[in-house]
Design a protein around this motif. Structure first.
Motif, mmCIF file in Angstrom:
data_model
loop_
_atom_site.group_PDB
_atom_site.id
_atom_site.type_symbol
_atom_site.label_atom_id
_atom_site.label_comp_id
_atom_site.label_asym_id
_atom_site.label_seq_id
_atom_site.Cartn_x
_atom_site.Cartn_y
_atom_site.Cartn_z
ATOM 1 N N GLY A 63 66.255 47.531 65.336
ATOM 2 C CA GLY A 63 65.745 46.396 64.580
ATOM 3 C C GLY A 63 64.473 46.732 63.835
ATOM 4 N N LEU A 64 63.526 45.780 63.823
ATOM 5 C CA LEU A 64 62.283 45.911 63.066
ATOM 6 C C LEU A 64 61.094 45.796 64.007
ATOM 7 C CD1 LEU A 64 63.071 43.507 60.073
ATOM 8 C CD2 LEU A 64 63.565 45.942 60.244
ATOM 9 N N GLU A 65 60.060 46.609 63.769
ATOM 10 C CA GLU A 65 58.826 46.542 64.526
ATOM 11 C C GLU A 65 57.666 46.769 63.573
ATOM 12 O OE1 GLU A 65 58.680 48.900 68.154
ATOM 13 O OE2 GLU A 65 60.844 49.222 67.989
ATOM 14 N N GLY A 66 56.549 46.065 63.803
ATOM 15 C CA GLY A 66 55.387 46.269 62.961
ATOM 16 C C GLY A 66 54.348 45.202 63.195
ATOM 17 N N SER A 67 53.469 45.044 62.238
ATOM 18 C CA SER A 67 52.420 44.036 62.340
ATOM 19 C C SER A 67 52.155 43.450 60.967
ATOM 20 C CB SER A 67 51.137 44.632 62.923
ATOM 21 O OG SER A 67 50.626 45.651 62.079
ATOM 22 N N GLY A 68 51.545 42.270 60.980
ATOM 23 C CA GLY A 68 51.231 41.600 59.725
ATOM 24 C C GLY A 68 50.083 40.630 59.915
ATOM 25 N N THR A 69 49.943 39.724 58.960
ATOM 26 C CA THR A 69 48.838 38.768 58.967
ATOM 27 C C THR A 69 49.392 37.351 58.898
ATOM 28 O OG1 THR A 69 47.401 40.349 57.834
ATOM 29 C CG2 THR A 69 46.719 38.047 57.808
ATOM 30 N N LEU A 70 49.046 36.554 59.904
ATOM 31 C CA LEU A 70 49.462 35.152 59.944
ATOM 32 C C LEU A 70 48.530 34.324 59.079
ATOM 33 C CD1 LEU A 70 51.005 32.682 61.169
ATOM 34 C CD2 LEU A 70 49.356 32.757 63.063
ATOM 35 N N GLU A 71 49.088 33.548 58.159
ATOM 36 C CA GLU A 71 48.298 32.606 57.387
ATOM 37 C C GLU A 71 47.998 31.376 58.244
ATOM 38 O OE1 GLU A 71 50.298 31.792 53.705
ATOM 39 O OE2 GLU A 71 50.307 33.901 53.080
ATOM 40 N N ASP A 72 46.902 30.658 57.927
ATOM 41 C CA ASP A 72 46.416 29.545 58.745
ATOM 42 C C ASP A 72 47.542 28.588 59.119
ATOM 43 O OD1 ASP A 72 43.931 30.605 58.460
ATOM 44 O OD2 ASP A 72 43.155 29.082 57.105
ATOM 45 N N ALA A 73 47.656 28.315 60.433
ATOM 46 C CA ALA A 73 48.701 27.410 60.916
ATOM 47 C C ALA A 73 48.243 26.755 62.209
ATOM 48 C CB ALA A 73 50.005 28.173 61.140
ATOM 49 N N HIS A 74 48.744 25.533 62.443
ATOM 50 C CA HIS A 74 48.439 24.784 63.660
ATOM 51 C C HIS A 74 49.567 25.003 64.668
ATOM 52 C CE1 HIS A 74 45.117 22.740 61.747
ATOM 53 N NE2 HIS A 74 45.903 22.360 60.754
ATOM 54 N N PRO A 75 49.252 25.454 65.890
ATOM 55 C CA PRO A 75 50.309 25.728 66.866
ATOM 56 C C PRO A 75 50.775 24.489 67.604
ATOM 57 C CG PRO A 75 48.175 26.340 67.778
ATOM 58 C CD PRO A 75 47.930 25.892 66.362
ATOM 59 N N ALA A 76 52.091 24.363 67.750
ATOM 60 C CA ALA A 76 52.728 23.378 68.636
ATOM 61 C C ALA A 76 52.159 21.976 68.488
ATOM 62 C CB ALA A 76 52.613 23.846 70.089
ATOM 63 N N GLY A 77 52.014 21.500 67.258
ATOM 64 C CA GLY A 77 51.594 20.119 67.018
ATOM 65 C C GLY A 77 50.175 19.804 67.414
ATOM 66 N N SER A 78 49.292 20.807 67.426
ATOM 67 C CA SER A 78 47.905 20.578 67.818
ATOM 68 C C SER A 78 46.981 20.728 66.623
ATOM 69 C CB SER A 78 47.487 21.567 68.915
ATOM 70 O OG SER A 78 47.248 22.846 68.358
ATOM 71 N N LEU A 79 45.703 20.373 66.849
ATOM 72 C CA LEU A 79 44.678 20.537 65.831
ATOM 73 C C LEU A 79 44.051 21.926 65.861
ATOM 74 C CD1 LEU A 79 42.908 17.074 66.241
ATOM 75 C CD2 LEU A 79 44.417 17.763 64.378
ATOM 76 N N LEU A 80 44.426 22.750 66.831
ATOM 77 C CA LEU A 80 43.952 24.127 66.863
ATOM 78 C C LEU A 80 44.440 24.876 65.627
ATOM 79 C CD1 LEU A 80 44.818 24.820 70.600
ATOM 80 C CD2 LEU A 80 42.494 24.783 69.666
ATOM 81 N N LEU A 81 43.757 25.976 65.302
ATOM 82 C CA LEU A 81 44.124 26.738 64.118
ATOM 83 C C LEU A 81 44.276 28.205 64.493
ATOM 84 C CD1 LEU A 81 44.519 26.474 61.007
ATOM 85 C CD2 LEU A 81 42.133 27.193 60.780
ATOM 86 N N LEU A 82 45.427 28.783 64.168
ATOM 87 C CA LEU A 82 45.703 30.195 64.405
ATOM 88 C C LEU A 82 45.786 30.935 63.075
ATOM 89 C CD1 LEU A 82 48.431 30.178 67.202
ATOM 90 C CD2 LEU A 82 46.251 31.397 67.327
ATOM 91 N N SER A 83 45.266 32.162 63.049
ATOM 92 C CA SER A 83 45.362 32.983 61.835
ATOM 93 C C SER A 83 45.090 34.436 62.216
ATOM 94 C CB SER A 83 44.347 32.524 60.783
ATOM 95 O OG SER A 83 43.017 32.664 61.278
ATOM 96 N N GLY A 84 45.405 35.347 61.291
ATOM 97 C CA GLY A 84 45.042 36.743 61.479
ATOM 98 C C GLY A 84 46.156 37.610 62.027
ATOM 99 N N GLU A 85 45.791 38.618 62.793
ATOM 100 C CA GLU A 85 46.700 39.688 63.208
ATOM 101 C C GLU A 85 47.871 39.176 64.042
ATOM 102 O OE1 GLU A 85 46.545 43.643 66.072
ATOM 103 O OE2 GLU A 85 44.700 42.966 65.082
ATOM 104 N N ALA A 86 49.051 39.662 63.714
ATOM 105 C CA ALA A 86 50.264 39.289 64.457
ATOM 106 C C ALA A 86 51.178 40.493 64.552
ATOM 107 C CB ALA A 86 50.980 38.133 63.759
ATOM 108 N N GLY A 87 51.626 40.808 65.770
ATOM 109 C CA GLY A 87 52.610 41.862 65.956
ATOM 110 C C GLY A 87 54.021 41.293 65.855
ATOM 111 N N LEU A 88 54.966 42.113 65.440
ATOM 112 C CA LEU A 88 56.322 41.625 65.167
ATOM 113 C C LEU A 88 57.361 42.572 65.735
ATOM 114 C CD1 LEU A 88 58.375 39.814 63.629
ATOM 115 C CD2 LEU A 88 57.997 41.279 61.638
ATOM 116 N N GLU A 89 58.324 41.997 66.463
ATOM 117 C CA GLU A 89 59.508 42.730 66.905
ATOM 118 C C GLU A 89 60.733 41.858 66.663
ATOM 119 O OE1 GLU A 89 58.061 45.652 70.559
ATOM 120 O OE2 GLU A 89 59.146 43.789 70.995
#
Length: 423
Positions: free
Chosen positions: A194-220
């Motif tokens: 399959g695919l493996e690597g890393s990228g950059t997450l654009e600003d997003a709120h996780p699981a219906g919350s007001l928290l904010l996630l962004s930045g480095e993300a690993g991918l498999e």
């Protein structure tokens, strides 16, 4: 000719211009009859030193790692054998395949290798990953060797899209017209699994919350599903604590079932000015999530509430729970702290105190507001009398603009916080 054995069976012409027919041995395929014309043969070595032989295969299917190639023809030259045809790459998480074209694909005795080109496309994922999607720009895949599990390098660039029900994007990014958070990547390793690597997450709120996630993300994206590793991402607190952010997010990740994992032992050790004399000293944060539900945790610290706390060093412990960080219904306040029942705050210069029955701190219309229900009494312990009779508990509202207001019911406070008779 090249690294392949060619056996002429019928020859016309001379060493400088042979034509005729024969067979050529292709180790990973078979032995095939061919026609040839214009070959130049070295008399001493018996090797072809100029010219080509074309082998028509009519779409013979050959595997090269994660790529399936349809070979139309092989052009055997004196230094290499170039392939003609098309290909596709299969990902186990999608029913669609990725179409490929040949750039410099060569045949060797034990298989094919070389450069394949991926055009711009989008690929919806399926099954448990319905709603996820992949897109990519024009990219290349280089098969560096032959064999069943060859070494591969790639410059595959594109994006992974995660449904908004898992990560809700701040900007209106979409995959196939559905809101989705976006992880962009510039270099993805392609393997037979399959695919493996890393990228950059654009600003997003996780699981219906007001928290904010962004930045480095690993991918498999492998045979057994998809995993997005968010341990290296940045988590930012919601307003009014938006100046507090941190990395090192434990084993937080996204899979087919949504957000999961735990963030523990985050030592914040920072102070924030919330306006109007409200201050907060943040000490830590924890969070647990499973099956796309944030189950527990919150932001810990100590808060100073002006007016109520006469000494600027007076504070209360608070826990801004992740449950309170859920996106509120329109027009509803966000609860950020509670004040312990039974707490007594003295206003010594005015000779009275305020005993707390219940108290909460809210973030409303861009301001921090404390609403505390309780009873006033004299500093000697006698209850104050409103209107000659023992009064019902009152709610005191303290705004981050430094003003104070009173109302006779908590409901009135919440419904009419902007219309309090501030004094």
């Amino acid at each position: 000719i090249g690294e392949f054995n060619f056996h002429p069976t019928e020859v016309n012409g001379n060493l400088q211009n042979y034509s005729g027919s024969g067979t050529i041995e292709v180790g990973f395929l078979s032995e095939y009859p061919v026609q040839f014309d214009g070959l130049v043969i070295d008399e001493n070595s018996g090797r072809a030193i100029a010219g080509t032989i074309q082998l028509d295969l009519g779409g013979r299917v050959v595997d090269a790692g994660p790529i399936t190639a349809d070979l139309d023809a092989i052009m055997f030259g004196t230094t290499r054998a170039l392939c003609q045809g098309t290909g596709e790459m299969y990902l186990p998480v999608s029913v669609d395949t990725v179409p490929l074209t040949f750039r410099q694909v060569q045949a060797r005795q034990d298989g094919i290798m070389g450069t394949f080109v991926i055009g711009s496309a989008e690929l919806p994922l399926t099954g448990e990953l319905s709603g996820f999607g992949l897109t990519w720009e024009n990219s290349t895949i280089n098969i560096l060797e032959t064999g069943p599990d060859p070494a591969i390098s790639s410059s595959m660039a594109g994006a992974l899209y995660i449904p908004a029900s898992i990560l809700d994007p701040v900007t209106d990014t979409r995959f196939q017209n559905q809101r989705a958070a976006k992880i962009t990547f510039n270099q993805i390793l392609i393997t037979s699994e399959g695919l493996e690597g890393s990228g950059t997450l654009e600003d997003a709120h996780p699981a219906g919350s007001l928290l904010l996630l962004s930045g480095e993300a690993g991918l498999e994206i492998l045979d057994n599903g998809l995993t997005v590793d968010l341990s290296g991402a940045t988590l930012t607190m919601p307003e009014p604590f938006q100046d507090a952010s941190f990395t090192g997010l434990g084993n937080l990740q996204v899979s087919a079932t949504g957000l999961g994992g735990a963030v523990t032992d985050v030592d914040l050790s920072r102070s924030l000015d919330l306006g109007g004399g409200f201050t907060a000293g943040l000490t830590g944060f924890e969070m647990d999530a499973a099956n796309n539900v944030i189950t527990s945790g919150g932001l810990e610290g100590r808060m100073h509430i002006p007016v109520l706390m006469q000494d600027e060093n007076d504070t209360i412990d608070f826990l801004y729970t992740v449950a309170d960080m859920a996106v509120p219904d329109e027009g509803q306040p966000v609860r950020i702290a509670s004040i312990e029942a039974g707490s007594v705050f003295e206003f010594s210069e005015a000779h009275f105190d305020f005993a707390v029955a219940s108290g909460e701190v809210f973030y409303i219309d861009g301001k921090v507001v404390a609403g505390i229900t309780g009873g006033f009494g004299t500093t000697g312990g006698d209850l104050l009398n409103f209107g000659g009779e023992r009064s019902e508990p009152v709610t005191m509202g303290i705004g981050s603009d430094g003003q104070l207001g009173l109302t006779d019911a908590r409901a009135d406070f919440l419904e009419n916080y902007s219309g309090l008779a501030w004094v």
